[in-house]
Design a protein around this motif. Structure first.
Motif, short mmCIF file in Angstrom:
data_model
loop_
_atom_site.label_atom_id
_atom_site.label_comp_id
_atom_site.label_asym_id
_atom_site.label_seq_id
_atom_site.Cartn_x
_atom_site.Cartn_y
_atom_site.Cartn_z
N UNK A 198 2.80 -7.66 11.41
CA UNK A 198 1.35 -7.63 11.14
C UNK A 198 1.04 -7.51 9.65
N UNK A 199 2.07 -7.27 8.83
CA UNK A 199 1.88 -7.17 7.38
C UNK A 199 2.05 -8.50 6.67
N UNK A 200 2.19 -9.60 7.43
CA UNK A 200 2.49 -10.90 6.84
C UNK A 200 1.41 -11.34 5.85
N UNK A 201 0.13 -11.12 6.19
CA UNK A 201 -0.95 -11.53 5.31
C UNK A 201 -0.89 -10.78 3.98
N UNK A 202 -0.57 -9.48 4.06
CA UNK A 202 -0.44 -8.69 2.84
C UNK A 202 0.71 -9.19 1.98
N UNK A 203 1.84 -9.52 2.63
CA UNK A 203 2.99 -10.05 1.90
C UNK A 203 2.61 -11.35 1.21
N UNK A 204 1.88 -12.20 1.94
CA UNK A 204 1.46 -13.48 1.38
C UNK A 204 0.60 -13.27 0.14
N UNK A 205 -0.36 -12.35 0.23
CA UNK A 205 -1.25 -12.09 -0.91
C UNK A 205 -0.47 -11.60 -2.12
N UNK A 206 0.47 -10.68 -1.88
CA UNK A 206 1.26 -10.13 -2.99
C UNK A 206 2.11 -11.22 -3.63
N UNK A 207 2.73 -12.07 -2.81
CA UNK A 207 3.57 -13.14 -3.35
C UNK A 207 2.75 -14.13 -4.16
N UNK A 208 1.54 -14.44 -3.69
CA UNK A 208 0.69 -15.36 -4.45
C UNK A 208 0.31 -14.76 -5.79
N UNK A 209 -0.01 -13.47 -5.81
CA UNK A 209 -0.35 -12.80 -7.07
C UNK A 209 0.84 -12.87 -8.03
N UNK A 210 2.03 -12.58 -7.52
CA UNK A 210 3.23 -12.64 -8.36
C UNK A 210 3.45 -14.05 -8.89
#
Length: 308
Positions: free
Chosen positions: A267-279
């Motif tokens: 369920x944390x996939x969206x958060x991971x996606x956002x963090x990776x895009x920021x990086x």
């Protein structure tokens, strides 16, 4: 991370490599912010799955999905070029419309392909595990796509498309029909994304109406990551970089979800996606600033070493 999870990340990364190439064409080549891809990915899956269930040859069904994506891209570009609707708004309108179109095509929110022949059924007779065969097949498809896109962008028509994205007024002054270039480029972009959707449905054994949510974010993350890792000095490097970025992105997601010490769950996939895009968006800027700082230090050292 287990071997199956690792190969699964490679498989998904290769699959979304087609999406990354499509996003690269629209965002980097044509400077056209196209959100249609969120609808064209499930469009390709819906067309392929529906035609396969209807008894059509899976190879032909995949080709039809490719052209269905091209039509979706043409509609977006036509709204922008002919009706003068802002490109971002035009793509949003088509993306929303495709949700209904996909429901109409499948007749329901999802369609299963279990037990149906797919283009990957030809490998059933091989004495190899599917988690080895599928990534190998996708690698061949992706290599062909990279080669063909690179050759196209190096052709006279491709140069006209690149000129259209770089400077539309100058391109028009040189006799390039910028409207046609936009139509062709956005159609090709969404065709590649729809092809990825068709392959994804056949690998996963189902097409779902929601499978395209966040596609544009993944595509942009792959393109930006690729540029940070492999600076796009040539078109070929840029296209390969987008594919590499897609694979690294999926590796990062798989690692985050499989690393128990981090404590992340599905369920944390969206958060991971956002963090990776920021990086991914921060990395190119950091590289540029470091290069400028090195140049400044080199100039300062050179001046300090000169005799007064």
């Amino acid at each position: 991370m287990s071997l199956i999870a690792l190969l699964g990340a490679v498989e998904t990364g290769l699959l979304f490599g087609l999406v990354a190439i499509g996003v690269f064409l629209s965002f980097r080549i044509l400077s056209f912010p196209d959100l249609t891809v969120d609808g064209s990915l499930p469009l390709g899956a819906a067309v392929a799955a529906t035609l396969i269930i209807a008894g059509l040859n899976p190879w032909l069904a995949t080709v039809m999905a490719f052209f269905a994506g091209a039509v979706a891209g043409l509609v977006t570009a036509w709204l922008n070029v002919r009706l003068r609707i802002l490109h971002l708004l035009a793509s949003i309108l088509v993306m929303i419309s495709l949700h209904t179109v996909n429901l109409r095509i499948m007749g329901k929110p999802n369609t299963a392909l279990l037990g149906e022949n797919t283009i990957f059924s030809v490998f059933d007779g091989l004495a190899l595990p599917y988690y080895w065969v599928t990534p190998a097949a996708l690698l061949v498809v992706l290599a062909a796509a990279v080669y063909l896109v690179n050759r196209f962008l190096a052709s006279e028509m491709g140069l006209g498309m690149r000129a259209t994205g770089a400077n539309p007024r100058m391109a028009a002054a040189q006799g390039i029909h910028t409207g046609r270039m936009t139509l062709l480029g956005i159609a090709l972009s969404n065709a590649l994304v729809a092809l990825a959707g068709a392959l994804f449905a056949q690998i996963q054994g189902a097409a779902d109406i929601t499978m395209g949510i966040g596609t544009i974010v993944i595509g942009l993350a792959a393109v930006i990551l690729g540029e940070a890792i492999l600076p796009p000095k040539t078109i070929l490097r840029a296209v390969i970089g987008a594919v590499i970025g897609s694979i690294i992105y999926r590796f990062a997601v798989a690692f985050a979800l499989n690393a128990e010490f981090i404590g992340l769950q599905a369920q944390d996939l969206k958060l991971i996606t956002a963090v990776l895009v920021v990086i991914a968006m921060v990395l190119p800027g950091l590289r540029t600033r470091r290069a400028m700082q090195r140049q400044a230090r080199a100039r300062a050292t050179g001046k300090g070493g000169q005799p007064g």
